[in-house]
Enzyme design. Structure first.
Site, PDB file in Angstrom:
ATOM      1  N   LYS A 171       0.855  -1.192   0.000  1.00  0.00           N
ATOM      2  CA  LYS A 171       0.000   0.000   0.000  1.00  0.00           C
ATOM      3  C   LYS A 171       0.889   1.239   0.000  1.00  0.00           C
ATOM      4  O   LYS A 171       1.758   1.405   0.865  1.00  0.00           O
ATOM      5  CB  LYS A 171      -0.867  -0.019   1.257  1.00  0.00           C
TER       6      LYS A 171
HETATM    7  O1  G3P Z   1      -8.630   1.190   4.140  1.00  0.00           O
HETATM    8  C1  G3P Z   1      -8.774   2.533   4.450  1.00  0.00           C
HETATM    9  C2  G3P Z   1      -9.787   2.685   5.521  1.00  0.00           C
HETATM   10  O2  G3P Z   1      -9.422   1.878   6.574  1.00  0.00           O
HETATM   11  C3  G3P Z   1      -9.999   4.046   6.025  1.00  0.00           C
HETATM   12  O3  G3P Z   1     -11.228   4.019   6.694  1.00  0.00           O
HETATM   13  O4  G3P Z   1     -12.981   4.766   8.212  1.00  0.00           O
HETATM   14  O5  G3P Z   1     -10.572   5.273   8.719  1.00  0.00           O
HETATM   15  O6  G3P Z   1     -11.745   6.440   6.878  1.00  0.00           O
HETATM   16  P1  G3P Z   1     -11.658   5.183   7.669  1.00  0.00           P
END
Ligand code: G3P
Length: 216
Positions: A84
């Protein structure tokens, strides 16, 4: 083509619960930091041993030379590690280099279709538009997914659009309707995908009727 479904977590227990129907796992440094494992490499190995598909693991270096080395090192931990990388100049350069040597990449923190265009141009395996974080600041996360899919379709790019930062069922349904190639979601949302009160009520009725059947 099937939509790949990934679990967005670094928690072994959650992966174990859903391992039969997820295609892989995505992690990020925040999720890794919350995990009980002290040793990151051991955690990555453990996760890779539980699923048959890609496991996205994010680089932490800022400098692109170090990012490249880190990406190669992560990929050497297990054949299913997908490196990533951020949608920055450094991340895009490293994406190009890793793609050339056949290492899977997931371009993360994507907030614009031009970032996604460059990710595809650099041979990214996946690009991750962050739907929820765009919605949080009053933008249209699903609109971005749609725009990227249109660009990829028009230009013939093979990079898969991986809907990320998924916060609700509507994000899942809309990503699928648009034909996103992949989606990652936290366990809470994956659970909501199969829970339905009418399924539970129907089961209860079937059980009661069976137990009350005439046995003569
Ligand atoms: O994979 C990216 C994701 O985990 C981000 O999610 O909810 O932290 O914006 P969030």
């Amino acid at each position: 083509m099937d939509m790949e479904i990934f679990l967005d977590t670094a928690e072994i227990e959650e992966i174990d619960l859903f391992r039969d129907f997820i295609d892989g796992v995505t992690t990020n440094p925040s999720l890794m930091a919350r995990s009980k494992f002290d040793n990151c490499d051991e955690l990555i190995k453990a996760i890779c041993g539980m699923v048959s598909g890609p496991v996205s693991v994010e680089v932490l270096s800022d400098d692109s030379d170090m990012m490249l080395e880190e990406g190669k090192r992560l990929s050497a931990i297990h054949g299913n590690v997908c490196v990533k990388l951020p949608c920055t100049l450094g991340g895009l350069r490293v994406c190009r280099q890793l793609s050339k040597i056949g290492i899977m990449t997931n371009l993360t923190l994507c907030f614009s279709s031009t970032q996604a265009l460059l990710a595809a141009q650099c041979g990214a395996t996946y690009v991750s538009p962050f739907i929820g974080r765009l919605d949080d600041v009053g933008h249209d996360g699903i609109g971005l997914v749609k725009e990227i899919l249109e660009i990829y379709d028009a230009c013939g790019y093979r990079t898969k659009v991986l809907s990320a930062s998924v916060r609700n069922i509507s994000h899942v349904i809309q990503s699928a309707r648009l034909g996103a190639g992949a989606i990652t979601m936290p366990a809470k949302i994956l659970q909501q995908c199969f829970l339905h009160p009418l399924t539970d009520a129907g089961l209860e009725t079937f059980r009661k009727d069976w137990n009350n059947r005439r046995t003569n």
